[in-house]
Design a protein around this motif. Structure first.
Motif, short mmCIF file in Angstrom:
data_model
loop_
_atom_site.label_atom_id
_atom_site.label_comp_id
_atom_site.label_asym_id
_atom_site.label_seq_id
_atom_site.Cartn_x
_atom_site.Cartn_y
_atom_site.Cartn_z
N GLU A 141 1.03 -1.55 -0.75
CA GLU A 141 -0.26 0.24 -0.13
C GLU A 141 1.10 1.17 -0.34
O GLU A 141 0.61 1.98 0.46
N LEU A 142 2.63 1.27 -0.17
CA LEU A 142 3.37 2.75 0.17
C LEU A 142 4.28 2.01 -1.42
O LEU A 142 4.32 1.27 -2.37
N SER A 143 4.33 3.89 -1.48
CA SER A 143 5.04 3.49 -3.03
C SER A 143 6.75 3.34 -2.57
O SER A 143 6.97 3.15 -1.66
N GLY A 144 7.45 2.86 -3.82
CA GLY A 144 8.01 2.65 -3.16
C GLY A 144 9.65 3.97 -2.73
O GLY A 144 9.55 3.17 -1.81
N GLY A 145 9.98 4.94 -3.14
CA GLY A 145 9.74 6.10 -1.69
C GLY A 145 9.56 5.57 -0.55
O GLY A 145 9.83 6.11 0.88
N GLN A 146 8.48 5.26 -0.25
CA GLN A 146 7.63 5.45 1.05
C GLN A 146 8.09 4.53 1.65
O GLN A 146 8.54 4.10 2.77
N ARG A 147 8.36 3.14 1.32
CA ARG A 147 8.93 1.93 1.44
C ARG A 147 10.37 2.27 2.09
O ARG A 147 10.85 1.40 2.64
N GLN A 148 11.25 2.42 0.91
CA GLN A 148 12.31 2.89 1.67
C GLN A 148 12.91 3.81 2.76
O GLN A 148 13.31 3.33 3.72
N ARG A 149 11.62 4.18 3.02
CA ARG A 149 12.04 5.57 4.27
C ARG A 149 11.61 4.56 5.66
O ARG A 149 11.69 4.96 6.61
N VAL A 150 10.06 2.90 5.59
CA VAL A 150 9.51 2.66 6.22
C VAL A 150 11.29 1.76 6.60
O VAL A 150 11.95 1.38 7.57
N ALA A 151 11.88 1.70 5.26
CA ALA A 151 13.06 -0.32 5.50
C ALA A 151 14.49 1.07 6.13
O ALA A 151 15.71 0.55 6.98
N ILE A 152 14.23 3.00 5.90
CA ILE A 152 15.66 3.73 7.15
C ILE A 152 14.93 3.83 8.29
O ILE A 152 16.15 3.19 9.47
N ALA A 153 13.88 3.79 8.55
CA ALA A 153 13.63 3.64 9.69
C ALA A 153 13.68 2.94 11.06
O ALA A 153 13.92 2.03 12.07
N ARG A 154 13.35 1.10 10.50
CA ARG A 154 13.82 0.51 10.76
C ARG A 154 15.38 -0.12 11.10
O ARG A 154 15.49 -0.22 12.29
N ALA A 155 16.14 0.79 10.30
CA ALA A 155 17.36 0.83 10.44
C ALA A 155 18.06 1.44 11.24
O ALA A 155 19.60 1.43 12.03
N ILE A 156 17.36 3.03 11.65
CA ILE A 156 18.23 3.40 12.58
C ILE A 156 17.09 3.52 13.89
O ILE A 156 17.41 3.85 15.17
N VAL A 157 16.06 2.25 14.15
CA VAL A 157 15.34 2.33 15.26
C VAL A 157 16.23 1.97 16.32
O VAL A 157 16.07 2.69 17.83
N ASN A 158 16.87 1.35 16.46
CA ASN A 158 18.29 1.49 18.00
C ASN A 158 19.34 1.50 17.85
O ASN A 158 20.66 1.46 18.36
N ASN A 159 19.11 3.36 17.43
CA ASN A 159 20.46 3.86 17.28
C ASN A 159 22.02 3.29 16.94
O ASN A 159 22.84 3.18 17.94
N PRO A 160 21.80 3.17 15.78
CA PRO A 160 23.40 1.76 15.60
C PRO A 160 24.23 3.24 15.39
O PRO A 160 24.31 4.38 14.74
N LYS A 161 25.31 2.88 15.75
CA LYS A 161 26.68 3.89 15.79
C LYS A 161 26.54 4.28 14.01
O LYS A 161 27.01 4.89 13.05
N ILE A 162 26.30 3.26 13.42
CA ILE A 162 26.63 2.78 11.48
C ILE A 162 25.20 2.68 10.55
O ILE A 162 24.73 1.18 10.91
N ILE A 163 25.22 3.24 9.73
CA ILE A 163 23.96 3.04 8.92
C ILE A 163 25.09 2.36 7.54
O ILE A 163 25.82 3.16 6.97
N LEU A 164 24.53 1.25 7.07
CA LEU A 164 24.95 0.79 5.66
C LEU A 164 23.72 0.76 4.62
O LEU A 164 22.73 -0.01 5.37
N ALA A 165 23.94 1.25 3.99
CA ALA A 165 23.38 1.80 2.48
C ALA A 165 23.62 1.38 1.08
O ALA A 165 24.54 1.69 0.71
N ASP A 166 23.37 -0.04 0.99
CA ASP A 166 23.34 -0.44 -0.22
C ASP A 166 22.74 0.16 -1.67
O ASP A 166 21.58 -0.56 -1.31
N GLU A 167 22.50 0.61 -2.63
CA GLU A 167 22.71 0.98 -3.46
C GLU A 167 20.91 1.82 -3.19
O GLU A 167 19.79 0.53 -3.60
N PRO A 168 20.75 2.41 -2.34
CA PRO A 168 19.57 2.44 -1.12
C PRO A 168 18.20 3.35 -2.49
O PRO A 168 17.62 3.55 -2.13
N THR A 169 19.17 3.56 -3.62
CA THR A 169 18.03 4.52 -4.59
C THR A 169 17.70 4.00 -6.04
O THR A 169 17.27 3.88 -6.59
N GLY A 170 18.29 2.52 -5.82
CA GLY A 170 18.20 1.66 -6.75
C GLY A 170 16.65 1.48 -7.69
O GLY A 170 17.25 1.51 -9.17
#
Length: 224
Positions: A141-170
């Motif tokens: 029910e989400l656009s591609g951009g919205q899905r990637q925003r969810v993925a980013i939110a999931r990546a930052i939820v534990n306050n990691p020291k490093i965010i690794l993004a593999d072709e995040p706009t591909g």
């Protein structure tokens, strides 16, 4: 924060040994926004896997926060990943049956965080990426951009020291590309260390430093 020293990665294909990385040495400081750029087969994905503790080098040392993680076993690497690294992938890797909020909660479920805390932190992460109005929507029910925003939110939820993004706009259109890169810039300005793999020079220019990889070798390392 990150120190790679003489990293090599070999893959055996029958009688042939393929060298994916050859004597790679890189330092990345806390708070940097770095792009790793290279064509397909250059070794950039192998380098990302080693940086993300998804793989170990054949030779060389990898120090993360002064700890040599190149010699750790799978269970030890899993603990490092969960505590220190957030991943964002080209294909989003969201679970279709879960809504946005539940997808963002997942890393905390695995970490044994209490439900009330999980929901609070997941909502805060979705707010950071501007998606509070879509938290109860499922990925289809989400656009591609919205899905990637969810993925980013999931990546930052534990306050990691490093965010690794593999072709995040591909998999995104140009408008969504801009929106996602603005989110990464904002997170970096707030103190997150971001390492992004891309084959697109224009996307890499959004970072503050570009490391160029070719045939398993680092052939360029330039600040922007």
């Amino acid at each position: 924060m990150i120190k790679l020293k003489g990293i090599e990665k070999d893959y055996k294909m029958g009688d042939i040994i393929l060298k994916a990385l050859d004597r790679v040495s890189i330092n990345i400081d806390k708070g940097e926004f770095v792009s790793i750029i290279g064509s397909s087969g250059s070794g950039k994905s192998t380098l990302m896997n080693i940086l993300g503790c998804l793989d170990v080098p054949t030779k060389g040392d990898y120090y993360l926060d002064n700890e040599d993680v190149s010699k750790l076993n799978d269970n030890q690497l899993a603990i490092i990943r969960n505590k220190k690294i957030g991943f964002v992938f080209q294909s989003f890797n969201l679970l279709a049956k879960l809504n946005a909020l539940e997808n963002v909660e997942l890393p905390m479920v695995y970490g044994g965080v209490h439900l009330k805390t999980r929901i609070k932190k997941a909502k805060e992460a979705l707010e950071k990426v501007g998606l509070t109005d879509r938290m109860h929507h499922k990925p289809n029910e989400l656009s591609g951009g919205q899905r990637q925003r969810v993925a980013i939110a999931r990546a930052i939820v534990n306050n990691p020291k490093i965010i690794l993004a593999d072709e995040p706009t591909g998999n995104l259109d140009s408008k969504s590309e801009i929106e996602i890169m603005e989110i990464f810039k904002k997170l970096n300005n707030e103190g997150a260390t971001i390492i992004m793999v891309t084959h697109e020079q224009e996307i890499a220019k959004n970072s503050k430093r570009i490391i160029t990889v070719k045939d398993g070798l680092v052939i360029g390392d330039n600040k922007i």
